[in-house]
Design an enzyme around this catalytic site. Structure first.
Site, mmCIF file in Angstrom:
data_model
loop_
_atom_site.group_PDB
_atom_site.id
_atom_site.type_symbol
_atom_site.label_atom_id
_atom_site.label_comp_id
_atom_site.label_asym_id
_atom_site.label_seq_id
_atom_site.Cartn_x
_atom_site.Cartn_y
_atom_site.Cartn_z
ATOM 1 N N PRO A 125 0.829 -1.211 0.000
ATOM 2 C CG PRO A 125 -0.294 -1.262 2.039
ATOM 3 C CD PRO A 125 0.686 -2.004 1.201
ATOM 4 C CD GLU A 126 2.633 2.830 -4.451
ATOM 5 O OE1 GLU A 126 2.810 3.974 -4.873
ATOM 6 O OE2 GLU A 126 2.741 1.825 -5.166
#
Ligand SMILES: [Zn+2]
Length: 275
Positions: free
Chosen positions: A2-3
């Site tokens: 996840p960013e």
């Protein structure tokens, strides 16, 4: 992994559902995930604490308690959910941590790869102790200023791909968005950062802001196993112009998108558009 947009989506979901709830009991099933704290201290510091706010900075989730901040980094596969004790919306064998809440619900953390971490610090020292004070600005709300990025670029010996992935320079960009930002800015990821013109640095700021904000608005990119927290699927995967499009035609020029390793990450490039 996840960013920023995916972590922001998780933070928004948790904040909406956790504020003013009290952690009654903390149970950890994988001691090594507790980072830079003793497990017994971590449990003592979280139990009987009210959750005041959940937010994020880059890829870091922050749970604000009365006098402390609990920081969660999801790394590859970490996921949070809020359910009853019996219900598991992810594989229950991957449950690593759970908090019993004052309304009878459970805040649960799952992690199949076990790379995620959690830590807790006093509010007045958390930035330094967690090393979050080393993080660069989030590329949102017209940040960073051009002068900041130019000064960093002039000192850098990195390839541009590695430069925008470096969390001490810009915070929150991972591989997906790095690929998309450099495609939109028409910059070849293998160029040296020093070779960037002022105009190109400005394009990196412009597109990192636009792409991250649009991804936040669409609740992130759902590839691999990411979900937004309540099981909702983010929609930005439908907006990808280059990431995961190996051998497909470029939407701009029709050339074939290539994939190669740059800065150790799978990098998708249109060699005709990205100079
Ligand atoms: Zn192209």
């Amino acid at each position: 992994m996840p960013e920023l947009p995916e972590v922001r989506t998780v933070a928004n979901f948790l904040n909406k559902n956790l504020v003013n709830k009290i952690i009654l009991k903390t149970e950890c099933f994988f001691e090594k995930m507790v980072w830079r704290n003793e497990l017994k201290d971590f449990i003592k510091k979280t139990e009987n604490q009210k959750i005041l706010k959940v937010s994020n900075y880059g890829k870091y989730l922050m749970f604000e308690l009365a006098s402390q901040i609990m920081i969660s980094h999801l790394r590859m596969e970490g996921k949070w959910s809020i359910t009853s004790k019996e219900v598991n919306i992810y594989n229950k064998n991957h449950l690593r941590l759970q908090f019993e809440l004052s309304d009878g619900e459970y805040l649960k953390y799952y992690d199949s790869r076990k790379f995620g971490t959690i830590e807790i610090w006093n509010k007045d020292e958390y930035l330094e102790k967690s090393k979050m004070d080393k993080l660069g600005p989030e590329p949102l709300n017209n940040q960073p200023p051009f002068e900041y990025l130019k000064a960093k670029a002039e000192k850098s010996n990195m390839l541009i791909k590695a430069f925008i992935l470096d969390q001490s320079i810009l915070c929150g960009i991972g591989n997906i968005y790095a690929n998309e930002i450099l495609f939109s800015a028409k910059i070849n990821p293998e160029r040296s950062t020093k070779s960037l013109t002022d105009k190109e640095l400005k394009l990196i700021i412009k597109y990192s802001n636009e792409i991250l904000q649009k991804a936040i608005d669409m609740k992130g990119t759902s590839i691999h196993s990411y979900k937004s927290g309540d099981g909702e699927i983010g929609q930005f995967q439908n907006e990808l112009n280059v990431h995961l499009r190996k051998d497909d035609e470029c939407f701009i020029c029709g050339s074939k998108i290539i994939k190669k390793q740059v800065a150790g990450r799978g990098t998708y490039i249109c060699l005709k558009c990205q100079k």
